[in-house]
Each structure stands twice: as C-alpha cells, then as structure tokens.
Write an enzyme that holds these catalytic residues in place. Structure first.
Site, PDB file in Angstrom:
ATOM      1  CG  HIS A 368       2.831   2.626  -7.496  1.00 21.65           C
ATOM      2  ND1 HIS A 368       3.466   3.682  -6.879  1.00 21.65           N
ATOM      3  CD2 HIS A 368       3.708   1.607  -7.476  1.00 21.65           C
ATOM      4  CE1 HIS A 368       4.683   3.321  -6.515  1.00 21.65           C
ATOM      5  NE2 HIS A 368       4.852   2.056  -6.865  1.00 21.65           N
ATOM      6  CE  LYS A 555      -2.026  16.724 -11.726  1.00 25.71           C
ATOM      7  NZ  LYS A 555      -1.627  16.089 -10.480  1.00 25.71           N
ATOM      8  NE  ARG A 556       1.735   9.978 -19.471  1.00 29.53           N
ATOM      9  CZ  ARG A 556       2.275   8.849 -19.927  1.00 29.53           C
ATOM     10  NH1 ARG A 556       3.483   8.479 -19.546  1.00 29.53           N
ATOM     11  NH2 ARG A 556       1.642   8.096 -20.790  1.00 29.53           N
ATOM     12  CE  LYS A 561      -2.149  11.198 -13.604  1.00 32.94           C
ATOM     13  NZ  LYS A 561      -1.620  11.208 -12.229  1.00 32.94           N
ATOM     14  CB  THR A 663       5.112  12.593  -6.055  1.00 40.84           C
ATOM     15  OG1 THR A 663       5.067  12.308  -7.447  1.00 40.84           O
ATOM     16  CG2 THR A 663       5.073  11.309  -5.248  1.00 40.84           C
ATOM     17  CE  LYS A 667       8.146  15.308  -7.529  1.00 45.22           C
ATOM     18  NZ  LYS A 667       7.874  14.506  -8.727  1.00 45.22           N
TER      19      LYS A 667
HETATM   20  C1  26Q Z   1       1.180  -1.572 -17.070  1.00 48.89           C
HETATM   21  C2  26Q Z   1       0.982  -2.594 -17.991  1.00 48.89           C
HETATM   22  C3  26Q Z   1       1.322  -2.415 -19.320  1.00 48.89           C
HETATM   23  C4  26Q Z   1       1.874  -1.215 -19.718  1.00 48.89           C
HETATM   24  C5  26Q Z   1       2.066  -0.207 -18.807  1.00 48.89           C
HETATM   25  C6  26Q Z   1       1.710  -0.376 -17.477  1.00 48.89           C
HETATM   26  C7  26Q Z   1       1.915   0.718 -16.506  1.00 48.89           C
HETATM   27  C8  26Q Z   1       2.920   1.642 -16.689  1.00 48.89           C
HETATM   28  C9  26Q Z   1       3.113   2.680 -15.808  1.00 48.89           C
HETATM   29  C10 26Q Z   1       1.111   0.871 -15.399  1.00 48.89           C
HETATM   30  C11 26Q Z   1       1.301   1.910 -14.507  1.00 48.89           C
HETATM   31  C12 26Q Z   1       2.317   2.829 -14.721  1.00 48.89           C
HETATM   32  C13 26Q Z   1       2.559   3.973 -13.850  1.00 48.89           C
HETATM   33  C14 26Q Z   1       1.848   4.258 -12.783  1.00 48.89           C
HETATM   34  C15 26Q Z   1       2.094   5.439 -11.948  1.00 48.89           C
HETATM   35  O1  26Q Z   1       2.955   6.259 -12.257  1.00 48.89           O
HETATM   36  N1  26Q Z   1       1.375   5.574 -10.847  1.00 48.89           N
HETATM   37  C16 26Q Z   1       1.540   6.709  -9.955  1.00 48.89           C
HETATM   38  O2  26Q Z   1       2.471   6.362  -8.951  1.00 48.89           O
HETATM   39  C17 26Q Z   1       2.789   7.468  -8.128  1.00 48.89           C
HETATM   40  C18 26Q Z   1       3.854   7.021  -7.166  1.00 48.89           C
HETATM   41  O3  26Q Z   1       3.324   6.186  -6.201  1.00 48.89           O
HETATM   42  C19 26Q Z   1       1.553   7.986  -7.423  1.00 48.89           C
HETATM   43  O4  26Q Z   1       1.903   9.155  -6.715  1.00 48.89           O
HETATM   44  C20 26Q Z   1       0.443   8.298  -8.410  1.00 48.89           C
HETATM   45  O5  26Q Z   1      -0.738   8.619  -7.718  1.00 48.89           O
HETATM   46  C21 26Q Z   1       0.217   7.094  -9.305  1.00 48.89           C
HETATM   47  O6  26Q Z   1      -0.731   7.415 -10.316  1.00 48.89           O
END
Ligand code: 26Q
Length: 818
Positions: A368, A555-556, A561, A663, A667
């Site tokens: 991702h 979004k976050r 972003k 995503t 939406k």
């Molecule tokens: C990793 C290591 C330690 C702590 C946290 C994390 C961590 C946590 C959450 C790393 C990544 C995430 C989340 C990532 C995420 O939400 N990515 C998004 O995924 C969506 C679905 O595929 C995409 O549409 C977005 O573009 C992407 O940013």
C-alpha cells in the site's frame, strides 16, 4: 482449543425464517427489550431501545449467517483468509438493515413504537479499528466478499481502544482514548472456547532426531470474537474474527495470598496490553516491541485457526494450497511467512524446503505504499529477543533464496533482494515478497511504480508475481446507505441492479442532459448539503450557506497528501477577496477533516494552521459568505458518511507518485463530486473514466516529480517569481493568522523555502489556476450538475465487488458464488 477438537458442529437453524414485516420487527424489538435488556417499555432509556433494536435486527443476520456457514461447510470450497491489522468497519446497524432488506419493516416498527430511527442509528459506537485507507479497504472487501459469496474470514485484532478521538484545543489536536466497547458491542460474539496459545521470547533447543523446540518465556491466549458480515440481500454472510489477548492464568493466587495484590494482577495486565490499543506510539523502544508482538499475536492465532479448520476436514497438510488462500494486507502480518513455515516444519515435521514451497503457494501480499519510511523494518536484535525461532527461519529463507538466485546469473543487484540488510534489519516487504505467490499494487500507477522502484530487482527475478488490483469501495455503504436522496432517484430511474453490479449505474448517464432528472439530482445534493451544514453548526458552531460550493478535503493529515497546498490556496483566495470584495466571487465552503499521527509534529502544526486560518477568515466581515473554512474534529467513518454525499469538489492533491491509490477519491466521485487532483494513484483511472471535461487535473506528473527530485529542486526561484504565492507565505510568516505568536508557522515556511520535498510550491500556480476554473464553472449550475451526474454514473468500475472479482481470479484462484 486443543488440537484434537473438531470444527464447531453446524445445526439446523433454531428458528424458522423470520418475517420481514413491521409487525414482526416490532414484536422482536419488544421481546429483546424485555428479555435481553431487562426493561419494560415504560422505563426503558434511549440506549435500551437502541440495544433492543440492534438485537432484533441481529437475529435476521445470524439466521443468514448459519445458513451461509452450513452451505460453505457442505460445499468444501477453497476459502479466503484476509489478514489485516486494521478493519475500519464503522457502525453496523444501518448496514445490516440495508443488506438484509429490512428498511421498510424497521421504519414501520419504529414508527409504531414512537422511536426516532435516525437517532437510534447514531447511538451505536463507530468501530474505529483502523487508521485510514488500508483499514477501510479491508472493511469494504469484507462487504464485497459476502456479496459475491466468496467464503472468507477476516482476521484482525479486537483493540480495546481503537483510533484515538480527536479534539481541538485552541486549534491544536488533542488525542483522547477511544472506548467503543464501553457499553458493549452488540455485533460481536465471544468464542471463549476458541483460544490459542501465543508464545514470545525464550530460547530454542534441538534433539538428536531433527526436532526443534521453542521454550517460550511468555505465553498469552488469543481469544476469538466473531462479527457476522452480511452481503447484499443477505445472500451470504462471512465472519470477521478478531483476537483479544488474555492471560493464560487468570490470577497469580500465590502472590495474591501473600497480600501482593498489584503484582498478582501483573501478568493479566501484561497479557491484555497486546490488544489494548491500535498502533501504540512506535517511536519508543517499548512501543516498537509491543507493535511486533501485536503483529505476531494476531498472525499466529489466525494461522493456528486456519490450520485447525483445514485439518478438521483434510488429512494431508501438503494439500493446503488447494484449499486456502491467505491475503496479507500490507506487511503488518508478513511474519506469517515465518510462522507458517514454523508450524509446517516444527509441528508437522516437514522439511524446510517443503514447508517453504507450501508457504509460497498459500500467501499473497498487498503493498500500500512506496514511501521508504513507511516500509516496515525490524531490528534483528529486537526480533531475535521476541521471536527467536522466526529469526532462524528468516535467516534460512534469506540464505537459501540468495544462494538460489546467485546460481541463476541474472542482471540484478543481489543486495537489493536481501531480506536481512546489513545483518541488522529485516525488511518485511522483501520477506512478504519472497514468501508470496502473488504481490499486488492498489492502482495501475502504483503497481507500475512498484515494478520500477522498490521491487525492481524482485520483478526482474519473478516477472509474473506482481499484479495490479485497483482498489474499490462498497456501493452499499458509500451510496445506497449514506445518500438516501440519490439512492431514491437511481431506484426510480434505473431500478436497483446497480447496487451489486455498479457498472450498470452507467445506464443513468443518458439522464445527464435531462432537465427533470438534473433537477432531482441537484435537489438530492442540496438536501445532503443542508444536512452537512447542520452538522458543521452543531460540531463547531459555524454557519455555512448550503448554496455555496462545498470543497472537501478529508483524509489523514500527511505532508504528501498536501493539505498545506489547499491551505495556501485558501489564503490566496482570501487575500484576493479582500482586495476586491465587489468582484464576482463563487461562494465556497472549504471543509477539512482528518487526524494526524500523535508523534507527527508537522502534521499537527498543519492542523493548527488550518484552524488559525479558519478563525481569521470566518470572522472577517469583508469576506462574509464568499469564503468559509470548516475544520471538523474527529473524522471517522460515520462523519465521512455525512460529508461525502454533500461534496461538490473533491480534493485529491497528493504529490504525484506518492498516494498508492486513494479510495476517498472514489467515494466522492460516486456521490457526484468533481475531482480536483494530480495524476496520482487511482485519480489516473478515475480521469480515464469520467473524461477530461469532468475532472480538474493539474500539476506535475509522477515522472516529472521523479525527474525534479533527481536533479534537486530549488523552491526559491519558484516562490520569488510568483507574487501570489509570495504574498501567501509572507502572510503566514508575518503572523496574519497567528497574532499571538508570529513565529508559529516559520517552520512550515522554512520547509517550503528550503527543501519542499512534497513540491507544494512547484504545483501551487497550476493548482490555483485550476481552482479559478472551478469558480467559473460552478456558476453554470446546469452544466455543473450534468458533470456531477456523469461523475456518479461513470465510476461504477470502482466498486470493491469488481476488485474482489479481480483478486478471486488473478490472485486466489477461487470462484465467486454470485
Ligand atoms: C507501520 C509500522 C508501524 C506503525 C504503523 C504502520 C502503518 C500503519 C498504517 C503503516 C501504514 C498504515 C496505513 C496505510 C494506508 O492506509 N495506506 C493507504 O492504503 C489505501 C488502501 O490501499 C490507499 O488507497 C492509500 O493510497 C494508502 O495511503
């Protein structure tokens, strides 16, 4: 559950099929209120009624659940297991009512009982077991797998506290613990009998007969909690199984009897800590260890459960890949590669090469992100301490994989395919890649970049392994349930076949130029905007005009972003309005919502900047209704369901090449918002489908960005040559929005002047111009509505049903039932 016990017996349903009438539901609600909640109608609180309503609806879901489980059990189909650290499922009652087809019955029952259905739907806590896109994607996939009748389990963690609740204090983000479980969660069923031991630490010994033993230092139990996930029309219902960590022993009675009450409970607290919170701060060593334990905890419990279910029906463990497909949602469950090998080799006595071969045929990995700082790495010292046996297995995989590749004399960089880097870091992306049958990206562009960048050498080695599966969203939640006006219009014009075959929504394209349809479409949008305007006033006390253009960025909060780009444009627009308030302005409401990671200082500063800008602009009488800025706290799935249907303009403005897919973009387009965006992630594919006239594409492309970064970008020249941008940054630096502390945003400006890694300044002018085109175009109401309709009708391909069909065919090799 011990190794000898068999799969849970499945019996005939205890009750005959329930009638879907208002009378039947009314009776069911009263029965639940009396016998489950234990209240009589005269003394019941609002909360009591909500519980009774949810329980009454739940019975209909459970009935379908049993039937589906029995059918799958009899059918001996290949099963899919979706392993994800996050499931952002939000509220479930409305979803259940829609999927089971109970809307009329529930509405009728509530009316007869004098209950305000809308208010009761909002009583439910929003299950925020995820951060953002990746977690919500897992929830949409669960919905689609049920709708398509793909027999699947979701596996994750039952966090006691989901994502923190966000408040603003003087414009700064403040995090508060979230407690979705505090008054119980009616959708979950505790399965106390389904529990597996999870081991940590200790040492390894070998006997003289090739057996290996792991003597753990600590053991906790993973206990299952099941939530049924019904698909459209209740045709199939899958299970989301979340693990809670519990101590193996309830209490240290010895210590307790010595009066040492606190330390007697210590083990319990330690054990339960593992499933306490979603992503504890991982910037401290303690935080890192806890995160690693969480990842192993849920992965191991899930694999034990998967193998137990398989072995209840099959004798030959080598047959495993024909019966199961496991999907790893990012690298968070990538320890599955080593854990499955450990179980196969150490517990089922297979050789390592055989175990590895089976593992590589069962596992699949979705990537991702390409951002180096977001790719998981574990320090080998920490890893060896927590998972000593897995460390040995990963060393074996790395060594043998490298040796095998070396023998093939290929034009690749061997260092780039090592799993253990410099001997001290494990690259989880590489482990997941090597251990998987298929690896996928989440949009066409992202998959292409995977092949060209982070996984370049792996791709040369295994040219068939990387495939694309562009993300999607469930049309049930993201149109049918959240947008009642548009739903009704679609139902009356093209029927309901689009709900589980979203590409058929294109049939409504013919009405884009039909005056009567347009008028109804515009009326639905207006009703949604009035609903959002009320929500804004309730939440932050700001009055906004529903006829203004609603410009939405939700979004976050992250630098890539580029909420900052939107904020700079907001300042530029503000300055322009103040200069000539009498000019022809298109009234705009800019809506921002999103959370920043607690340790991400720049993201939190950007939130403060947004709030400071909003405060000045909203109070400026010269500006009035020409521009309002609403920064909404505590963005979550439920708030998204109110904001998205009200959007006119969707901000998807990431630095090209950095947003894997997005995503929210899908939406918002599905709900008729026009996108202003860069050619990034799935925006590229959205643009192809809606056509250039119905989207605002601006800025650098991913190739441009790569080129500029390679040569080194100097923002000074850009800023100096653009008076609009210069004036914006000057205002920010001189304290226009921070009179109490004029230095507050100097850090933000410094980054723009010096590095501007995210190329905000480089894209500013092109973004500003695109926004001015939006201003002009929005004033042509009929034409805008036509283009809005075409956004709704042309993005049917972005259904998560289509995505799941893609995974079923190209990744899992399973056949959807429907
Ligand atoms: C990793 C290591 C330690 C702590 C946290 C994390 C961590 C946590 C959450 C790393 C990544 C995430 C989340 C990532 C995420 O939400 N990515 C998004 O995924 C969506 C679905 O595929 C995409 O549409 C977005 O573009 C992407 O940013």
């Amino acid at each position: 559950m011990n190794a000898t016990s068999k799969i849970e017996p499945i019996t005939e349903p205890a009750v005959p099929s329930r009638e879907r009438t208002a009378a039947a539901l009314k009776a069911a609600i009263l029965e639940k209120l009396t016998y489950f909640v234990g209240k009589d109608p005269g003394h019941a609180t609002e909360k009591d009624w909500s519980t009774a309503l949810a329980l009454a609806v739940r019975d209909y879901v459970v009935e379908r659940w049993f039937e589906a489980t029995r059918a799958t059990y009899d059918g001996q189909k290949k099963r899919v297991y979706y392993l994800s650290m996050e499931f952002l499922i939000g509220r479930l009652l409305k979803d259940a009512i829609a999927n089971i087809g109970l809307e009329e019955a529930v509405a009728g029952a509530c009316e007869e009982l004098g209950l305000n259905l809308e208010a009761h739907l909002q009583q439910e806590s929003d299950a925020a077991l995820g951060n953002g896109g990746l977690g919500r994607l897992a929830a949409c996939f669960m919905d689609s797998m049920s709708t398509l009748g793909v027999p699947a389990h979701g596996y994750g963690i039952r966090y006691e506290h989901g994502l923190f609740r966000q408040r603003f204090h003087d414009g700064w983000q403040v995090e508060e613990p979230e407690d979705w479980l505090v008054s119980g969660h009616v959708w979950e069923f505790e399965r106390a009998e389904v529990a597996y031991p999870i081991k940590f630490g200790g040492h390894i010994s070998f006997d003289g007969h090739g057996r290996t033993f792991w003597h753990a230092e600590e053991t906790v139990n993973a206990v299952a909690y099941d939530t049924p996930i019904p698909g459209w029309k209740g045709r199939h219902v899958n299970t989301l199984r979340l693990w809670a960590s519990k101590p193996v022993e309830v209490l240290d009675l010895g210590r307790f009897n010595h009066g040492d009450y606190v330390s007697a409970a210590e083990k319990t607290i330690r054990a339960e800590t593992i499933s306490r919170v979603l992503y504890p701060d991982d910037t401290t060593p303690e935080g890192k260890e806890l995160r690693l334990k969480q990842e192993y905890f849920f992965t191991s419990a899930s694999l034990q459960d998967i193998l137990r279910r398989f072995l209840a029906k099959n004798d030959d463990i080598r047959d495993l890949p024909n019966h199961i497909a496991i999907q790893m949602n990012d690298t968070h469950p990538a320890i599955a590669v080593a854990e499955l090998m450990r179980i196969l080799a150490d517990e089922h006595r297979l050789t390592f090469p055989d175990a590895f071969d089976i593992t590589r045929h069962c596992l699949h990995y979705t990537n991702h992100t390409l951002m180096p700082e977001a790719l998981e790495r574990w320090n080998t010292g920490l890893f060896r301490k927590v998972l000593p046996r897995h460390m040995q297995i990963i060393e074996w995989i790395d060594y043998h994989h490298l040796a095998e590749v070396q023998g093939r004399n290929l034009p690749i960089n061997l260092d780039a395919i090592r799993i253990i880097e410099w001997g001290n870091e494990i690259k989880m992306g590489s482990l997941a890649f090597v251990g998987s049958r298929r690896v996928n990206g989440v949009s066409a562009l992202h998959t292409e970049l995977m092949k060209q960048t982070v996984f370049k050498d792996f791709h040369t080695l295994y040219p068939d392994r990387i495939v694309n599966q562009t993300n999607g969203i469930t049309p049930r939640r993201w149109l049918y349930e959240c947008n009642p006006g548009l739903r009704a219009l679609l139902l009356e014009s093209i029927g309901d076949k689009w709900v589980d075959n979203l590409e058929l929504i294109d049939e409504a394209s013919q009405f884009a130029t039909d005056a009567a349809f347009r008028e109804k479409f515009a009326a639905a949008k207006r009703a949604n905007k009035i609903r959002l305007a009320k929500e804004i006033e309730t939440r932050i006390g700001l009055k906004v005009d529903p006829s203004a253009l609603f410009d939405i960025q939700i979004k976050r909060i992250h630098e890539y972003k580029r909420q900052l780009l939107n904020l700079l444009e907001t300042i530029a627009l503000y300055q322009a309005i103040r200069r000539t308030p009498g000019a022809e302005w298109t009234p705009r409401v800019k809506v921002f919502a999103g959370k920043a990671a607690p340790g991400y200082h720049m993201a939190k500063l950007i939130i403060k900047l947004a709030n400071d800008i909003a405060k000045v602009i909203n109070a400026d009488p010269i500006v009035g209704d020409r521009l309002k800025v609403a920064v909404l706290p505590n963005y979550n799935v439920s708030l998204a369901e109110v904001i998205i249907p009200a959007a006119d303009l969707s901000e998807q403005i990431s630095t090209a090449g950095m947003e894997a897919s997005g995503t929210g973009n899908m939406k918002l387009a599905l709900n008729g918002a026009l996108t202003i965006g860069t050619l990034d992630g799935a925006n590229v594919e959205i643009a192809e489908r809606v056509g250039p006239d119905n989207i605002y594409i601006f800025g650098l492309t991913a190739d441009d960005v790569a080129g500029i970064r390679q040569h080194g970008y100097n923002p000074v020249a850009t800023i100096d040559s653009d008076p609009t941008l210069k004036a914006v940054i000057d205002a920010m630096v001189s304290g226009t929005f921070s009179v109490d502390d004029s230095h507050r945003f100097h850090g933000v400006a410094d980054r723009l002047w010096h590095t501007d890694w995210f190329l905000v300044t480089a894209d500013f002018q092109s973004y500003f111009q695109a926004q001015r085109a939006v201003d002009v175009d929005y004033r042509d109401t009929d034409r805008w509505t036509e283009r809005s309709i075409l956004n709704t009708t042309k993005v049917g391909w972005f259904s998560s049903d289509r995505t799941i069909r893609g995974y079923a065919k190209d990744v899992w090799n399973v056949e959807p039932k429907f």
